[in-house]
Design a protein around this motif. Sequence first.
Motif, short mmCIF file in Angstrom:
data_model
loop_
_atom_site.label_atom_id
_atom_site.label_comp_id
_atom_site.label_asym_id
_atom_site.label_seq_id
_atom_site.Cartn_x
_atom_site.Cartn_y
_atom_site.Cartn_z
N UNK A 185 0.86 -1.18 0.00
CA UNK A 185 0.00 0.00 0.00
C UNK A 185 0.89 1.23 0.00
N UNK A 186 1.50 1.48 -1.14
CA UNK A 186 2.43 2.60 -1.24
C UNK A 186 1.75 3.84 -1.81
N UNK A 187 2.17 4.97 -1.33
CA UNK A 187 1.70 6.24 -1.88
C UNK A 187 2.85 6.95 -2.59
N UNK A 239 9.25 9.83 -8.15
CA UNK A 239 10.43 9.44 -7.38
C UNK A 239 11.45 8.79 -8.31
N UNK A 240 11.00 7.89 -9.16
CA UNK A 240 11.90 7.16 -10.05
C UNK A 240 12.24 7.97 -11.29
N UNK A 268 16.05 16.51 -2.11
CA UNK A 268 15.05 16.86 -1.09
C UNK A 268 15.40 16.23 0.25
N UNK A 269 15.81 14.98 0.24
CA UNK A 269 16.18 14.33 1.49
C UNK A 269 17.50 14.86 2.04
N UNK A 289 8.28 17.76 -0.06
CA UNK A 289 8.54 16.43 -0.61
C UNK A 289 7.22 15.70 -0.87
N UNK A 290 6.31 15.76 0.07
CA UNK A 290 5.02 15.09 -0.11
C UNK A 290 4.26 15.68 -1.31
N UNK A 291 4.37 16.96 -1.51
CA UNK A 291 3.70 17.60 -2.63
C UNK A 291 4.20 17.06 -3.96
N UNK A 292 5.48 16.83 -4.06
CA UNK A 292 6.08 16.39 -5.32
C UNK A 292 6.14 14.87 -5.49
#
Length: 143
Positions: A84-86, A91-92, A101-102, A135-138
């Motif tokens: 159950x990934x969001x 990302x890839x 970002x990290x 980060x969550x936005x992108x």
Amino acid sequence: MIRSVIVLAGLGLGLCAALAQSNPIGERQQAMKAVGAATREGAAIAKGEAAFDTVKAQAIFKTFAEVAKKMPTLFPESSKAGGETTAAPKIWEDQAGFKTAFAKFEADAAAGAAVTDLAGFRTAFGAATKNCGACHESYRLKK
């Protein structure tokens, strides 16, 4: 109490490391839960709902830094789907931006670890958590 929280956080991250070999989606979810717990604790301090404590502040920023350092390694190609990934495909598609970002989150967390008072904590906590939203936005799918 504080020592117990730090020990439990360390054990949780250690357990997550063991799971990473077989379940990167599960590990990154556990890592995000650790960040969420630290963020809730930090928000309570920032809002004045909990007393500022240097040791607690350092533990919050340590959790942020550890997760920020590890998180980019938890997105192998094989984990694009399943579970159950969001995690968003971006990302890839944008590994450089994702890693950047990290790196910023880790740097802001490291800077926050040096705070010694509430005003400094509020500033550093705000800077670190601003990274979360960006980060969550992108890089996160909206549910």
